[in-house]
Design an enzyme around this catalytic site. Structure first.
Site, mmCIF file in Angstrom:
data_model
loop_
_atom_site.group_PDB
_atom_site.id
_atom_site.type_symbol
_atom_site.label_atom_id
_atom_site.label_comp_id
_atom_site.label_asym_id
_atom_site.label_seq_id
_atom_site.Cartn_x
_atom_site.Cartn_y
_atom_site.Cartn_z
ATOM 1 N N SER A 53 27.823 45.818 28.381
ATOM 2 C CA SER A 53 29.344 46.463 28.454
ATOM 3 C C SER A 53 30.601 45.716 28.007
ATOM 4 C CB SER A 53 29.832 47.048 29.845
ATOM 5 O OG SER A 53 29.901 45.912 30.779
ATOM 6 N N TYR A 229 39.877 33.825 30.003
ATOM 7 C CA TYR A 229 41.366 34.573 30.130
ATOM 8 C C TYR A 229 42.456 33.768 30.706
ATOM 9 C CZ TYR A 229 44.281 38.354 30.871
ATOM 10 O OH TYR A 229 45.629 39.192 30.683
ATOM 11 N N TYR A 239 46.004 36.022 38.762
ATOM 12 C CA TYR A 239 45.147 35.737 37.739
ATOM 13 C C TYR A 239 44.979 34.243 37.494
ATOM 14 C CZ TYR A 239 41.000 36.558 34.827
ATOM 15 O OH TYR A 239 39.690 36.610 34.204
#
Length: 400
Positions: A53, A229, A239
């Site tokens: 995925s 990221y 994050y």
């Protein structure tokens, strides 16, 4: 004839059902997007850890249909059973292998726990038997909730998505009820930070490269890449400055260690800081879905919205194997540069104040794009795809 009906079911932000026909169509469209471009010289044999995925699947598609590589994907997915249609990732693996075979490409799937030592040995044996003993590319794209301690299998580390130091409150989308809700996360403990590093950092990536190198199956000029990221300022508290950001920086430290081991044979260990995309994992990060909705709306207006396969195709074509590398001061590849440009981020920050529970509307273009992409991860909302299928045809689709 008995008919199966593929009914979408979303609980909170978790999809509980699939439409295999939609996934089959999505696979064909993603492959076509890469295959229609000129082929380029890259890897001949690629191993993708987490290739079922998102960015892992996109990496496999571009390796196979952009470079012509033989591929092996390793991941743990659940197949169909009488009371369960199977996971989207299981179907993605299956449909990829079918379409690769039709194109004359070697493609194999290993449904196993990527963290286990025996999985590494099984993959090494496969490389020796099927890849001529030479691996050119390893993509590490694992987003897992837990990992067993390889030195003590009775112990399992569990990753958490939490801030550090202070609680964080933000709005996030509730896809089941199509609304924005306020969510508060308490800060992580020291033990939770350490556990998240064990799962989401670079430890297992290092173990994979060590095992492959010790087995003598790395080709000259072998490359390995892990996806990181950075994200914008507005998501930093949850994050970049939280447990996930800590783990990503641990992975970057691992990249330097791996690079030192590969240097003698001309190998490379790369970190790619990728753009924000819709994934099953991203929708459970508080504030992230709201940011994506604003970003997608700005990108629709300005152009430049990339989904995973387009993003990764550009990354490999231009930066990993091309001559258009965009690198930051820490040596990381930065295909996310357009998203984080001042112009785009300024427009996003202007839009975000409108994305509150009182002002939220399901007709907002950014929300519609986000929800459509989320639904398509499981094969729903794919134009022209039916939601019913003959049971015998389904059985054949699952066993061919």
């Amino acid at each position: 004839m008995t008919q199966l009906t593929f009914t979408e079911k979303i609980e909170g932000n978790v999809a509980r059902s699939v439409n295999p026909l939609g996934l089959q169509r999505m696979m064909a469209e993603q492959i076509a997007a890469v295959a229609q471009k000129p082929h380029y010289t890259g890897a001949k044999h690629a191993l993708v850890l987490g290739g079922s995925s998102s960015y892992g699947l996109a990496s496999r598609i571009t390796a196979a249909f952009g470079m012509g590589a033989a591929t092996l994907s390793v991941g743990y997915e659940r197949p169909p059973r009488p009371d369960f249609l199977g996971t989207a990732g299981w179907w993605n693996q299956r449909f990829f292998k079918q379409q690769a075979a039709q194109a004359g490409l070697v493609a194999n799937n290993l449904n196993a726990d990527v963290f286990l030592p025996q999985t590494k040995q099984e993959v090494i044996q496969f490389i020796r038997n099927r890849f001529g003993g030479q691996l050119d590319l390893l993509v590490y794209s694992i987003a897992a909730p837990k990992r067993k301690n390889p030195d003590n299998p009775a112990e399992a580390w569990r990753s958490v998505i939490k801030p550090l130091g202070n609680p964080v409150t933000d709005y996030t989308v509730d896809l089941e009820h199509q609304r924005l809700v306020k969510t508060t996360l308490e800060p992580a403990s020291v033990a939770e930070v350490a556990a998240t590093n064990h799962v989401m950092g670079g430890e297992d990536w290092e173990l994979w490269v060590d095992a492959l190198q010790a087995a003598g199956v790395l080709a000259p000029n072998f490359k390995t890449i892990l996806f990181s990221y950075e994200g914008p300022r507005v998501t930093a508290p949850i994050y970049h400055d939280g447990t996930l950001g800590q783990a990503k920086r641990a992975a970057e430290a691992s990249a330097h260690k791996i690079q030192a081991k590969l240097a003698k044979t001309g190998g490379e260990a790369l970190i790619s800081v990728n753009r924000s995309v819709t994934t099953k994992a991203s929708v459970v990060i508080p504030g992230f879905s709201r940011y994506c909705m604003a970003l997608y709306q700005v990108e629709q207006q300005r152009g430049g919205h990339e989904q995973p396969v387009a993003h990764i195709d550009r990354l490999f074509r231009d930066m990993v194997y091309g001559t258009k590398r965009v690198v930051d001061g820490r040596g990381r590849l930065r295909p996310d540069a357009a998203e984080l440009s001042p112009a785009v981020q300024g427009a996003v920050e202007d839009l975000l104040p409108q994305l509150t529970p009182d002002h939220f509307s399901t007709t907002m273009p950014g929300y519609q794009q986000f929800r459509r992409e989320f639904r398509q991860l499981n094969g729903f909302d794919v134009p022209g795809v039916p939601d019913t299928m003959d049971h015998d045809a389904f059985t054949q689709l699952a066993t061919d």
